[in-house]
Design an enzyme around this catalytic site. Sequence first.
Site, PDB file in Angstrom:
ATOM      1  CG  ASP A  10      -1.608   1.256   1.506  1.00 18.65           C
ATOM      2  OD1 ASP A  10      -2.253   1.746   0.579  1.00 18.65           O
ATOM      3  OD2 ASP A  10      -1.520   1.784   2.639  1.00 18.65           O
ATOM      4  CG  ASP A  12      -1.476   7.772   0.404  1.00 17.62           C
ATOM      5  OD1 ASP A  12      -0.628   8.678   0.359  1.00 17.62           O
ATOM      6  OD2 ASP A  12      -2.174   7.441  -0.573  1.00 17.62           O
TER       7      ASP A  12
HETATM    8  C1  XBP Z   1      -5.048   6.451   0.852  1.00 16.83           C
HETATM    9  C2  XBP Z   1      -6.220   7.232   0.524  1.00 16.83           C
HETATM   10  C3  XBP Z   1      -6.132   8.326  -0.432  1.00 16.83           C
HETATM   11  C4  XBP Z   1      -5.377   9.567   0.006  1.00 16.83           C
HETATM   12  C5  XBP Z   1      -5.699  10.691  -0.929  1.00 16.83           C
HETATM   13  O1  XBP Z   1      -4.932   5.363  -0.003  1.00 16.83           O
HETATM   14  O2  XBP Z   1      -7.288   6.969   1.022  1.00 16.83           O
HETATM   15  O3  XBP Z   1      -7.446   8.687  -0.702  1.00 16.83           O
HETATM   16  O4  XBP Z   1      -5.776   9.958   1.292  1.00 16.83           O
HETATM   17  O5  XBP Z   1      -5.277  10.395  -2.190  1.00 16.83           O
HETATM   18  P1  XBP Z   1      -3.897   4.128   0.245  1.00 16.83           P
HETATM   19  P2  XBP Z   1      -5.859  11.071  -3.515  1.00 16.83           P
HETATM   20  O6  XBP Z   1      -3.661   3.984   1.714  1.00 16.83           O
HETATM   21  O7  XBP Z   1      -4.615   2.963  -0.384  1.00 16.83           O
HETATM   22  O8  XBP Z   1      -2.626   4.450  -0.497  1.00 16.83           O
HETATM   23  O9  XBP Z   1      -6.277  12.473  -3.208  1.00 16.83           O
HETATM   24  O10 XBP Z   1      -4.709  10.986  -4.475  1.00 16.83           O
HETATM   25  O11 XBP Z   1      -7.046  10.224  -3.928  1.00 16.83           O
HETATM   26 MG    MG Z   2      -2.935   3.214   3.469  1.00 11.22          MG
END
Ligand code: XBP
Ligand code: MG
Length: 250
Positions: A10, A12
């Site tokens: 993953d 973020d």
């Molecule tokens: C994390 C998320 C994303 C970010 C915002 O995704 O939920 O929505 O907060 O990103 P993951 P965008 O943990 O699956 O990586 O604004 O680019 O959508």
């Molecule tokens: Mg995440």
Amino acid sequence: MTQLQAIIFDVDGTIAETERDGHRVAFNRAFQAAGLEWHWSIELYGELLQIPGGKERIRHYWQTYQPDYQPPEPVEDWIAQLHHQKSNFYRDCITQGLIGLRPGVLRLMQEARTAQVRLAIATTSALPNAMALIEKNLDSSWFEVIAAGDIVPKKKPAPDIYFYVLDKLQLAPENCLVIEDSAVGLQAAIAAGLTTIVTVNDYTKAQDFTGARLVLSHLGEPEKPLQIYQGHCSSMKYFTLAIARSILKS
Ligand code: XBP
Ligand code: MG
């Protein structure tokens, strides 16, 4: 055969702590630039993270917290424009090097590459945003698949993004290990039949991680040992490829 052939990360919260000081700040800058008196505090953002996806999060906030606000029509374009602005601010923050990798991420990826274990990305983030983080801190050529954002119709906790990655890798879930940071991400990976390790952060540490094989503070480094919050692994100071292999076999 349950041999480890790929690790799927993953982005973020897992590869880097992007949410509080990256995405959240960028959303607020975009609101300001659009003349909206909206502000997502650190605390509120924790609640909003239950809605994966930046565009989906903006829509949810408007409908739930600002129901009297009349956005310009068509609403889809208004959301897309706000999100576009937000993404520009986010990428500025990343290219300035304000957000680095979490402990153990680079070490584990390098170990995997040396052992020819394949690497892939499965993220809800928009592709250009995920790419900015990867290009700044890693190398996009290391990843055989970078699956992001709207590439699948249903975002996490739906398993679609993980099914997409498995299909591109042409691997069975039994041969892959996932690293996630949130309950939403864990649910997506489990629903795709994948063994999952969770490395928590401040926003996710109180969430329900039933079904995770291990829940850790982070992947750890020799000089920065990890803590185990859930699951068993004898005398682990930092998470290695050998541990990843043994987890998949157990
Ligand atoms: C994390 C998320 C994303 C970010 C915002 O995704 O939920 O929505 O907060 O990103 P993951 P965008 O943990 O699956 O990586 O604004 O680019 O959508
Ligand atoms: Mg995440």
